[in-house]
Scaffold this motif. Structure first.
Motif, PDB file in Angstrom:
ATOM      1  N   GLY A   9      50.713  41.317  37.333  1.00 49.02           N
ATOM      2  CA  GLY A   9      49.857  40.757  36.291  1.00 49.02           C
ATOM      3  C   GLY A   9      49.389  41.788  35.294  1.00 49.02           C
ATOM      4  N   SER A  10      48.093  41.706  34.987  1.00 47.53           N
ATOM      5  CA  SER A  10      47.574  42.501  33.863  1.00 47.53           C
ATOM      6  C   SER A  10      47.429  43.984  34.193  1.00 47.53           C
ATOM      7  N   GLY A  11      47.293  44.299  35.467  1.00 49.59           N
ATOM      8  CA  GLY A  11      47.226  45.714  35.838  1.00 49.59           C
ATOM      9  C   GLY A  11      45.936  46.403  35.417  1.00 49.59           C
ATOM     10  N   SER A  12      44.823  45.665  35.437  1.00 54.92           N
ATOM     11  CA  SER A  12      43.561  46.325  35.049  1.00 54.92           C
ATOM     12  C   SER A  12      43.123  47.333  36.116  1.00 54.92           C
ATOM     13  N   ASN A  13      43.417  47.044  37.382  1.00 53.29           N
ATOM     14  CA  ASN A  13      43.111  48.037  38.418  1.00 53.29           C
ATOM     15  C   ASN A  13      43.985  49.276  38.223  1.00 53.29           C
ATOM     16  N   LEU A  14      45.235  49.056  37.902  1.00 49.42           N
ATOM     17  CA  LEU A  14      46.140  50.166  37.612  1.00 49.42           C
ATOM     18  C   LEU A  14      45.602  51.005  36.447  1.00 49.42           C
ATOM     19  N   SER A  86      49.156  46.749  43.271  1.00 44.47           N
ATOM     20  CA  SER A  86      47.970  46.553  42.441  1.00 44.47           C
ATOM     21  C   SER A  86      48.086  45.188  41.764  1.00 44.47           C
ATOM     22  N   GLY A  87      47.654  44.154  42.513  1.00 45.68           N
ATOM     23  CA  GLY A  87      47.858  42.809  42.002  1.00 45.68           C
ATOM     24  C   GLY A  87      49.328  42.425  42.047  1.00 45.68           C
ATOM     25  N   MET A  89      51.941  40.227  43.587  1.00 43.46           N
ATOM     26  CA  MET A  89      51.754  38.960  44.284  1.00 43.46           C
ATOM     27  C   MET A  89      52.967  38.553  45.127  1.00 43.46           C
ATOM     28  N   THR A 107      45.110  46.127  47.761  1.00 38.54           N
ATOM     29  CA  THR A 107      43.698  45.760  47.626  1.00 38.54           C
ATOM     30  C   THR A 107      43.608  44.244  47.661  1.00 38.54           C
ATOM     31  N   PRO A 109      40.708  40.881  46.811  1.00 31.67           N
ATOM     32  CA  PRO A 109      39.381  40.532  46.291  1.00 31.67           C
ATOM     33  C   PRO A 109      38.566  39.642  47.223  1.00 31.67           C
ATOM     34  N   HIS A 166      35.289  37.125  40.152  1.00 24.77           N
ATOM     35  CA  HIS A 166      36.430  38.043  40.277  1.00 24.77           C
ATOM     36  C   HIS A 166      36.195  39.316  39.455  1.00 24.77           C
ATOM     37  N   GLU A 173      36.408  46.782  43.459  1.00 26.43           N
ATOM     38  CA  GLU A 173      37.783  47.013  43.916  1.00 26.43           C
ATOM     39  C   GLU A 173      38.333  48.311  43.297  1.00 26.43           C
TER      40      GLU A 173
END
Ligand code: GRF
Length: 188
Positions: A9-14, A86-87, A89, A107, A109, A166, A173
């Motif tokens: 997905g968006s990779g905001s954690n990345l 990282s997200g 799925m 990780t 949520p 989230h 997270e």
């Protein structure tokens, strides 16, 4: 510590990991970012940051095992010390887990073992828990069942939606993820 990051997905954690690394707060090298489908913002933002990217598109493989082979081989080609989901799925097979034994980090949520699976935030809200949170774990071949490395609680507010909850969970997270990577990096 060289890491390969897998995203869907968006990779905001990345992005938080990349930012921490570039700020000199995390002694890692993001060797590559890979996705299971085309068009993810996670791959787009990594390419923009000058990081190697790859796509092993699930839809291109008639046989699930062939997709697993391709993903494992592509990830291994970067010789990572660690692989980070990282997200990402998708569940990977036993051979991937074996290849990166104890070095495939994920990780989630929610506070595992509660609310595993693709809808951890939605399921916690629907159940009506007052506290949920974030988990960082070693991934195994099950769905969110690997050994837990770190957890943080997040209070559920009366007016929370899946999206607002989230977002607050993701703050925790990201913090946990960076702390855990910093700790693991001392081994390499
Ligand atoms: C994270 O909450 C992760 O645990 C979940 O999806 C989110 C990833 O978001 N599976 P992003 O792609 O890092 O923005």
């Amino acid at each position: 510590m060289r890491i390969v990051v897998l995203v869907s997905g968006s990779g905001s954690n990345l992005q938080a990991v990349i930012d921490a690394e570039r700020a000199g707060q995390l002694p890692i090298e993001v060797a590559a970012v890979g996705a299971d489908r085309h068009g993810t913002y996670g791959v787009e933002r990594s390419a923009a940051a000058g990081i190697d990217t790859f796509v092993v598109n699930f839809g291109d493989y008639a046989d699930r095992r062939d997709w697993d082979d391709a993903l494992r081989q592509k990830a291994a080609s970067y010789r990572p010390d660690l692989v980070l989901s990282s997200g990402f799925m998708r569940i990977v097979d036993e051979r991937f887990i074996k290849r990166f034994e104890g070095r495939y980090i994920n990780t989630h949520p929610a506070l595992l073992p509660s609310f595993p699976g693709a809808h951890g935030v939605r399921d916690a809200l629907a159940y009506g828990v007052k506290v949920t949170g974030a988990t960082v774990m070693v991934a195994d071949a099950g769905v969110d069942t690997g050994p837990i490395l770190a957890q943080a609680p997040v209070a559920v507010l009366d007016d929370d939606t899946e999206a607002t909850l989230h977002e607050r969970i993701k703050v925790e997270e990201r913090r946990l993820l960076i702390e855990t990577l910093a700790e693991l990096s001392r081994k390499y």
